[in-house]
Design a protein around this motif. Sequence first.
Motif, PDB file in Angstrom:
ATOM      1  N   GLU A 199      29.600  82.775  36.385  1.00 18.26           N
ATOM      2  CA  GLU A 199      29.688  81.320  36.501  1.00 18.26           C
ATOM      3  C   GLU A 199      31.123  80.830  36.707  1.00 18.26           C
ATOM      4  N   ASN A 200      32.116  81.519  36.169  1.00 16.82           N
ATOM      5  CA  ASN A 200      33.502  81.065  36.289  1.00 16.82           C
ATOM      6  C   ASN A 200      34.288  81.762  37.393  1.00 16.82           C
ATOM      7  N   GLU A 201      33.623  82.595  38.188  1.00 17.13           N
ATOM      8  CA  GLU A 201      34.289  83.273  39.295  1.00 17.13           C
ATOM      9  C   GLU A 201      34.628  82.264  40.391  1.00 17.13           C
ATOM     10  N   ILE A 202      35.858  82.295  40.869  1.00 20.97           N
ATOM     11  CA  ILE A 202      36.272  81.374  41.921  1.00 20.97           C
ATOM     12  C   ILE A 202      35.703  81.852  43.252  1.00 20.97           C
ATOM     13  N   LYS A 203      35.024  80.936  43.932  1.00 28.52           N
ATOM     14  CA  LYS A 203      34.414  81.211  45.231  1.00 28.52           C
ATOM     15  C   LYS A 203      34.816  80.110  46.200  1.00 28.52           C
ATOM     16  N   GLN A 204      34.654  80.414  47.490  1.00 23.35           N
ATOM     17  CA  GLN A 204      34.892  79.376  48.489  1.00 23.35           C
ATOM     18  C   GLN A 204      33.576  78.673  48.783  1.00 23.35           C
ATOM     19  N   PHE A 205      33.613  77.345  48.704  1.00 20.13           N
ATOM     20  CA  PHE A 205      32.436  76.527  48.993  1.00 20.13           C
ATOM     21  C   PHE A 205      32.738  75.556  50.125  1.00 20.13           C
ATOM     22  N   THR A 206      31.736  75.350  50.967  1.00 19.51           N
ATOM     23  CA  THR A 206      31.807  74.325  52.002  1.00 19.51           C
ATOM     24  C   THR A 206      30.887  73.209  51.552  1.00 19.51           C
ATOM     25  N   VAL A 207      31.448  72.027  51.389  1.00 18.77           N
ATOM     26  CA  VAL A 207      30.715  70.870  50.899  1.00 18.77           C
ATOM     27  C   VAL A 207      30.370  69.973  52.083  1.00 18.77           C
TER      28      VAL A 207
ATOM     29  N   SER B 208      38.646  62.165  47.918  1.00 22.75           N
ATOM     30  CA  SER B 208      39.783  63.054  47.649  1.00 22.75           C
ATOM     31  C   SER B 208      40.270  62.891  46.214  1.00 22.75           C
ATOM     32  N   ALA B 209      40.151  61.687  45.652  1.00 22.29           N
ATOM     33  CA  ALA B 209      40.558  61.465  44.252  1.00 22.29           C
ATOM     34  C   ALA B 209      39.706  62.280  43.280  1.00 22.29           C
ATOM     35  N   ILE B 210      38.445  62.503  43.612  1.00 27.76           N
ATOM     36  CA  ILE B 210      37.566  63.320  42.760  1.00 27.76           C
ATOM     37  C   ILE B 210      38.160  64.722  42.608  1.00 27.76           C
ATOM     38  N   PHE B 211      38.655  65.273  43.710  1.00 23.77           N
ATOM     39  CA  PHE B 211      39.268  66.606  43.666  1.00 23.77           C
ATOM     40  C   PHE B 211      40.655  66.547  43.028  1.00 23.77           C
ATOM     41  N   GLN B 212      41.412  65.512  43.348  1.00 23.46           N
ATOM     42  CA  GLN B 212      42.782  65.390  42.828  1.00 23.46           C
ATOM     43  C   GLN B 212      42.794  65.296  41.303  1.00 23.46           C
ATOM     44  N   ARG B 213      41.890  64.524  40.725  1.00 23.36           N
ATOM     45  CA  ARG B 213      41.836  64.366  39.263  1.00 23.36           C
ATOM     46  C   ARG B 213      41.615  65.705  38.553  1.00 23.36           C
ATOM     47  N   ARG B 214      40.959  66.635  39.239  1.00 24.00           N
ATOM     48  CA  ARG B 214      40.679  67.945  38.649  1.00 24.00           C
ATOM     49  C   ARG B 214      41.676  69.013  39.096  1.00 24.00           C
ATOM     50  N   HIS B 215      42.722  68.582  39.801  1.00 28.06           N
ATOM     51  CA  HIS B 215      43.776  69.482  40.308  1.00 28.06           C
ATOM     52  C   HIS B 215      43.194  70.565  41.217  1.00 28.06           C
ATOM     53  N   ILE B 216      42.280  70.152  42.091  1.00 23.30           N
ATOM     54  CA  ILE B 216      41.655  71.077  43.046  1.00 23.30           C
ATOM     55  C   ILE B 216      42.226  70.798  44.426  1.00 23.30           C
TER      56      ILE B 216
ATOM     57  N   GLN C 184      32.037  74.293  38.267  1.00 24.19           N
ATOM     58  CA  GLN C 184      32.851  73.113  38.580  1.00 24.19           C
ATOM     59  C   GLN C 184      32.347  72.430  39.858  1.00 24.19           C
ATOM     60  N   MET C 185      31.888  73.232  40.804  1.00 23.47           N
ATOM     61  CA  MET C 185      31.369  72.685  42.057  1.00 23.47           C
ATOM     62  C   MET C 185      30.171  71.785  41.785  1.00 23.47           C
ATOM     63  N   LYS C 186      29.280  72.219  40.896  1.00 26.79           N
ATOM     64  CA  LYS C 186      28.091  71.426  40.558  1.00 26.79           C
ATOM     65  C   LYS C 186      28.482  70.072  39.964  1.00 26.79           C
ATOM     66  N   LYS C 187      29.501  70.061  39.112  1.00 23.54           N
ATOM     67  CA  LYS C 187      29.963  68.809  38.500  1.00 23.54           C
ATOM     68  C   LYS C 187      30.566  67.883  39.556  1.00 23.54           C
ATOM     69  N   ILE C 188      31.310  68.449  40.476  1.00 22.44           N
ATOM     70  CA  ILE C 188      31.944  67.642  41.521  1.00 22.44           C
ATOM     71  C   ILE C 188      30.893  67.028  42.440  1.00 22.44           C
ATOM     72  N   ILE C 189      29.854  67.795  42.782  1.00 26.33           N
ATOM     73  CA  ILE C 189      28.766  67.246  43.610  1.00 26.33           C
ATOM     74  C   ILE C 189      28.162  66.024  42.908  1.00 26.33           C
ATOM     75  N   GLY C 190      27.969  66.115  41.608  1.00 27.18           N
ATOM     76  CA  GLY C 190      27.449  64.978  40.840  1.00 27.18           C
ATOM     77  C   GLY C 190      28.362  63.772  40.928  1.00 27.18           C
ATOM     78  N   GLN C 191      29.677  63.988  40.845  1.00 27.22           N
ATOM     79  CA  GLN C 191      30.644  62.894  40.952  1.00 27.22           C
ATOM     80  C   GLN C 191      30.655  62.294  42.367  1.00 27.22           C
TER      81      GLN C 191
ATOM     82  N   TYR D 239      25.899  68.288  49.446  1.00 28.86           N
ATOM     83  CA  TYR D 239      25.449  69.669  49.263  1.00 28.86           C
ATOM     84  C   TYR D 239      26.667  70.574  49.216  1.00 28.86           C
ATOM     85  N   TYR D 240      26.493  71.750  48.597  1.00 23.71           N
ATOM     86  CA  TYR D 240      27.546  72.762  48.718  1.00 23.71           C
ATOM     87  C   TYR D 240      26.904  74.076  49.143  1.00 23.71           C
ATOM     88  N   HIS D 241      27.692  74.854  49.902  1.00 24.32           N
ATOM     89  CA  HIS D 241      27.179  76.095  50.486  1.00 24.32           C
ATOM     90  C   HIS D 241      28.221  77.200  50.354  1.00 24.32           C
ATOM     91  N   THR D 242      27.736  78.423  50.247  1.00 27.96           N
ATOM     92  CA  THR D 242      28.621  79.582  50.309  1.00 27.96           C
ATOM     93  C   THR D 242      28.743  80.007  51.771  1.00 27.96           C
TER      94      THR D 242
END
Length: 176
Positions: free
Chosen positions: A2-10, A25-33, A61-68, A79-82
């Motif tokens: 669950e905590n492994e860093i992967k590349q996602f296309t949103v 972009s602020a959604i990602f910036q607030r989380r330092h992504i 983290q990706m799931k939480k960001i999609i919700g935001q 949506y997010y995809h691998t």
Amino acid sequence: MENEIKQFTVSVYTENNIGLLNRLSAIFQRRHINIESLNTSVSEIDGVSRFTIVVNIPESQMKKIIGQIEKQIEVIKAYYHTEDEIIYQESCLFKIKSELLFDERQIQNIIKESNARIVTVNKEFFAIEKSGRKEEIDLLYRELNAFGIMQFTRSGRVAVTKDEMKISTMLRAFQD
């Protein structure tokens, strides 16, 4: 893991409103992504825009960001995809001194072998366009950089899913 860093296309389907890019972009910036790639375009549905965003983060983290992202009023669906779930390309342009095209046979070979194409030639420079995967563009950049690149620009990722996107059917129903 669950905590492994992967590349996602949103993929974010939205109404086309002023200020939405800043809020997304602020959604990602607030989380330092860091956003690795960002592309906006029209979508397959008239009046609906599509953001394609590439990030490297854990799936939890990706799931939480999609919700935001989906909490934004103008967002219809996100949506997010691998990488194995999508077909994607990037595009780039190189500007190089014209004399090299004629004096350096190796540059002509590099262009041919990389399946790039020359889009313009004049006395001062020539421009090359290349579409492909990130690794292909990185390789061409390294090969041409040895000769000197006057200018370089690269697009964000454009992607389509291998499987059907249910949103297309859903939104078409609203158009009828």
